[in-house]
Design an enzyme around this catalytic site. Structure first.
Site, mmCIF file in Angstrom:
data_model
loop_
_atom_site.group_PDB
_atom_site.id
_atom_site.type_symbol
_atom_site.label_atom_id
_atom_site.label_comp_id
_atom_site.label_asym_id
_atom_site.label_seq_id
_atom_site.Cartn_x
_atom_site.Cartn_y
_atom_site.Cartn_z
ATOM 1 N N CYS A 2 0.815 -1.223 0.000
ATOM 2 C CA CYS A 2 0.000 0.000 0.000
ATOM 3 C C CYS A 2 0.844 1.265 0.000
ATOM 4 C CB CYS A 2 -0.879 0.030 1.238
ATOM 5 S SG CYS A 2 -1.902 -1.418 1.412
ATOM 6 N N ARG A 27 4.988 0.335 -6.140
ATOM 7 C CA ARG A 27 4.982 -0.504 -4.941
ATOM 8 C C ARG A 27 4.059 -1.712 -5.116
ATOM 9 N NH1 ARG A 27 6.628 2.470 -0.271
ATOM 10 N NH2 ARG A 27 5.213 1.332 1.069
ATOM 11 N N TRP A 76 -2.819 -2.719 -1.672
ATOM 12 C CA TRP A 76 -2.398 -4.077 -2.045
ATOM 13 C C TRP A 76 -3.125 -4.984 -1.062
ATOM 14 C CZ3 TRP A 76 0.313 -8.325 -0.037
ATOM 15 C CH2 TRP A 76 0.850 -9.205 -0.992
ATOM 16 N N ASN A 102 -1.316 1.527 5.777
ATOM 17 C CA ASN A 102 -0.407 0.547 5.179
ATOM 18 C C ASN A 102 0.053 -0.363 6.302
ATOM 19 O OD1 ASN A 102 1.617 -0.873 3.904
ATOM 20 N ND2 ASN A 102 3.063 0.830 3.864
ATOM 21 N N GLY A 103 -0.081 -1.690 6.121
ATOM 22 C CA GLY A 103 0.337 -2.626 7.172
ATOM 23 C C GLY A 103 -0.810 -3.565 7.494
ATOM 24 N N GLU A 482 18.992 -16.121 -9.333
ATOM 25 C CA GLU A 482 18.478 -14.780 -9.630
ATOM 26 C C GLU A 482 17.898 -14.724 -11.053
ATOM 27 O OE1 GLU A 482 17.664 -12.392 -7.955
ATOM 28 O OE2 GLU A 482 17.622 -10.638 -9.237
ATOM 29 N N LYS A 486 14.018 -13.714 -11.816
ATOM 30 C CA LYS A 486 13.658 -12.599 -12.709
ATOM 31 C C LYS A 486 12.650 -13.074 -13.734
ATOM 32 C CE LYS A 486 14.605 -9.703 -11.165
ATOM 33 N NZ LYS A 486 15.262 -9.658 -9.928
ATOM 34 N N GLU A 489 9.157 -13.851 -12.179
ATOM 35 C CA GLU A 489 8.454 -12.653 -11.721
ATOM 36 C C GLU A 489 7.762 -11.914 -12.845
ATOM 37 O OE1 GLU A 489 10.537 -10.036 -8.499
ATOM 38 O OE2 GLU A 489 12.030 -10.718 -9.914
ATOM 39 N N HIS A 505 19.741 -35.999 -9.453
ATOM 40 C CA HIS A 505 19.159 -36.620 -8.256
ATOM 41 C C HIS A 505 17.647 -36.423 -8.213
ATOM 42 C CE1 HIS A 505 23.112 -37.612 -6.794
ATOM 43 N NE2 HIS A 505 23.493 -36.383 -7.078
ATOM 44 N N LYS A 605 6.592 -3.935 -4.474
ATOM 45 C CA LYS A 605 8.015 -3.577 -4.426
ATOM 46 C C LYS A 605 8.557 -3.668 -3.012
ATOM 47 C CE LYS A 605 11.841 -1.892 -6.149
ATOM 48 N NZ LYS A 605 12.665 -2.860 -6.910
HETATM 49 C C1 F6R Z 1 12.860 -9.538 -6.871
HETATM 50 C C2 F6R Z 1 12.715 -8.598 -5.782
HETATM 51 C C3 F6R Z 1 12.383 -9.138 -4.439
HETATM 52 C C4 F6R Z 1 13.165 -8.372 -3.358
HETATM 53 C C5 F6R Z 1 12.710 -8.833 -1.969
HETATM 54 C C6 F6R Z 1 13.482 -8.138 -0.879
HETATM 55 O O1 F6R Z 1 13.088 -8.893 -8.081
HETATM 56 O O2 F6R Z 1 12.835 -7.414 -5.963
HETATM 57 O O3 F6R Z 1 12.624 -10.504 -4.358
HETATM 58 O O4 F6R Z 1 14.529 -8.606 -3.541
HETATM 59 O O5 F6R Z 1 11.340 -8.541 -1.809
HETATM 60 O O6 F6R Z 1 13.320 -6.762 -0.936
HETATM 61 P P1 F6R Z 1 14.341 -5.792 -0.228
HETATM 62 O O7 F6R Z 1 15.661 -5.948 -0.884
HETATM 63 O O8 F6R Z 1 13.752 -4.415 -0.418
HETATM 64 O O9 F6R Z 1 14.372 -6.189 1.218
#
Ligand code: F6R
Length: 610
Positions: A2, A27, A76, A102-103, A482, A486, A489, A505, A605
């Site tokens: 949010c 976000r 959100w 937010n929360g 990673e 990516k 996502e 395995h 985000k």
């Molecule tokens: C993936 C991504 C998330 C963040 C994770 C941690 O692209 O962005 O997996 O890495 O939510 O977020 P931070 O680094 O802000 O604690």
């Protein structure tokens, strides 16, 4: 998660609130709303499920809402499906209190029951509405007293913006575990979940600390601690340009941020290297302390956790100390073995990820010293750590991280070198070689980015795959994690990253003719072993896209169907180069599939709920 924006001043609030919300879109959200108080109409609320554009259309860009004080919100969903009625702002039954939140209010169910027994009727299924209703319940013609009594009953995490129709000359902002920042203008004040929402209007900001409350008027503000005692706050000047949070000609923020990586790496690393040495002015570790370390615990989530997975290899090789990498959401509930001789390295772009923040607090409680790597200045993790190193990546807007990952990685190299130098576990030759190579990384990144068309071509061949595997060994395996994340996502293709030796395995049963395997084979010492693993999947019919360094391209070309290459570098720095073709690969695949790249479905985000 949010997003909150508030404005109080002399101008029409609604267009400013909408603009602020548009800058918080990154976000992640599923609905949005505005509440504006005007002398003629009192409080008017417009809210809707869906994108901000719908709210924009409903209010004609804010033109239908008149008044110079208001609150805006992007939601959100956690409690209650995304819907018009569950969207914020929430208004108390008698229409006096307006709340954005937010929360999560953890005890909302019992509060709701309590209020319902008193005859209060709820409009939504949300936890947030209880705050508005509770304020009304406690209201005896004293706004602040109602706030104080309400806060006394709330459990959980919250950032709140509150407007009372009986006192429209002020807004109240409250922060507990979810971030809030105040923005100060000459004749207006703002509040927001982060600075991107206020930066167009002012660069003078104040970060609220946990438990603090602010009373905001058009002329100024006063902050109080959790005991309602006034506190003096330090003001900060935000020195990045608004353009840093705009697309600047790119189709997506993600593309822009991928392209910004050479510069972000330079900014993060170059000022910290002087005369061939790593200089971390902000840190004061000594040899004695490091020598006695029993363990380094790396704590993070998502991509930041993947940075930790790479760092483990580099730290253990250079420092000869055990390194454990923990998912923050698991760490806290796993009875971790932490002592006063444990160093917790906490990695977080936002500095607000609630899992990481709470895990960090647990590590501290158990006696660890906390060093954090954070991108957002003044964020909770930065403020609560014993030591902090900032990545100078600038604002990262795309939900899927790229430049933050790269700069976090860069700082792990510097920490490894700085510690190894203090502990004398690295030879002079290797130290100098790594430092010289570090300075070449941005140019090499530019080289890789200049060849992005070839990655786009591979993406055009494989964008319809139902499933894609990433395999690698050692550091290559950690980078594969990673690359796979990516892809998942932003393209919604199922993907798994596997340690190449582990494939046989179990998972190799999923390889069939045409399955795409991205094989990372840049780590020299295990190159031959990787070739055998590639042959294993090839002989089951897989299509293989290899990723390796220039000097080994020939070796892999003989086996793989296609090859992506990066310049050679010191092995410990390979992740910085290897990850870029994988980011581009995910980006171009998602582009071909027509996905909402910057705002992938269901993702946020900054993840501020557990
Ligand atoms: C993936 C991504 C998330 C963040 C994770 C941690 O692209 O962005 O997996 O890495 O939510 O977020 P931070 O680094 O802000 O604690």
């Amino acid at each position: 998660m949010c997003g909150i924006v508030g404005f109080i001043g002399k101008e029409e609030a609604a267009p400013i609130l909408l603009d602020g919300l548009s800058r918080l879109e990154y976000r992640g959200y599923d609905s949005a709303g505005l509440a504006v108080y005007g002398e003629d109409n009192g409080v008017r609320v417009v809210k809707t499920k869906g994108r901000l554009q719908a709210l924009f259309d409903l209010t004609q860009g804010g033109a239908t809402l008149h008044g110079a004080v208001g609150l805006g919100h992007t939601r959100w969903a956690t409690h209650g499906e995304p819907s018009d009625v569950n969207s914020h702002p929430h208004v108390s039954e008698r229409g006096r209190f307006v709340v954005v939140h937010n929360g999560i209010i953890e005890n909302y169910a019992e509060l709701r029951e309590f209020l319902q027994r008193k005859g209060v009727r709820f409009a939504s299924q949300t936890d947030s509405e209880v705050v508005a209703q509770l304020l009304e319940y406690h209201y005896r013609e004293d706004f602040l007293e109602a706030v104080r009594k309400t806060l006394g009953q709330l459990r959980g995490a919250y950032a709140l913006g509150i407007l009372c129709a009986d006192a429209p000359d002020k807004l109240v902002a409250v922060r507990k575990d979810s971030p809030l920042v105040l923005g100060h203008g000459d004749d207006f004040q703002m509040l927001a979940s982060d600075v991107t929402a206020v930066i167009k209007y002012t660069r003078e900001v104040t970060y609220l600390d946990n438990g603090e409350l602010a009373i905001i008027t058009a002329q100024g503000f006063q902050v109080y601690d959790s005991y309602f005692q006034p506190v003096e706050k330090e003001r900060h000047h935000v020195d990045w340009e608004i353009s840093a949070a705009e697309k600047g000609g790119y189709e997506h923020f993600m593309a822009k941020e991928i392209m910004e990586q050479p510069e972000a790496f330079r900014k993060t690393v170059f000022p910290r290297i002087r005369d061939g040495r790593v200089v971390l002015d902000d840190l004061c570790f000594d040899r004695d302390y490091l020598g006695k370390l029993d363990k380094i615990y790396i704590i993070a989530c998502g991509s930041s956790y993947h940075v930790g997975m790479v760092a483990k290899y580099n730290f253990e090789r250079l420092l000869r100390k055990p390194v454990e990498v923990a998912l923050a959401s698991e760490f806290r509930y796993s009875e971790p073995i932490v002592t006063k001789s444990t160093l917790a390295l906490v990695i977080s772009q936002s500095g607000e990820t609630i899992d990481t923040l709470t895990a960090m607090r647990e590590a501290k409680r158990l006696g660890a010293r906390v060093l954090s790597i954070v991108n957002v200045v003044g964020s909770s993790i930065a403020r609560e750590s014993d030591d902090v190193l900032y990545t100078w990546a600038g604002p990262e807007i795309a939900v899927a991280t790229t430049k933050a990952y790269s700069t976090q990685m860069a700082l792990t190299y510097l920490i490894a070198l700085y510690f190894a130098d203090l502990m004398q576990t690295i030879s002079r030759e290797e130290y100098s070689e790594v430092v010289s190579e570090l300075l070449l990384v941005p140019t090499k990144l530019e080289q890789i980015l200049a060849q992005r068309d070839s990655v786009q071509y591979f993406a055009s061949l494989y964008f319809n795959q139902p499933s894609i595997f990433f395999i690698g060994r050692n550091i290559d395996y950690a980078i594969g994690l990673e690359g796979s994340l990516k892809l998942k996502e932003i393209s919604y293709i199922h993907s798994e990253a596997y340690a190449a030796g582990e494939l046989k395995h179990g998972t190799i049963s999923l390889i069939e003719p045409g399955t795409l395997v991205v094989a990372l084979a840049s780590y020299g010492p295990l190159f031959e072993k990787m070739m055998s693993n590639i042959v294993e999947v090839k002989s089951r019919g897989a299509d293989v896209v290899g990723l390796t360094v220039e000097s080994r391209v020939e070796g892999i070309h003989r086996i793989a169907d296609h090859v992506m290459e990066v310049p050679d570098t010191h092995p410990m720095l390979l992740p910085s180069l290897d990850v870029v073709p994988l980011q581009l690969f995910a980006y171009y695949i998602a582009l071909q599939r027509g996905c909402d790249i910057d705002k992938p479905r269901n993702l946020a985000k900054s993840v501020t709920v557990e």
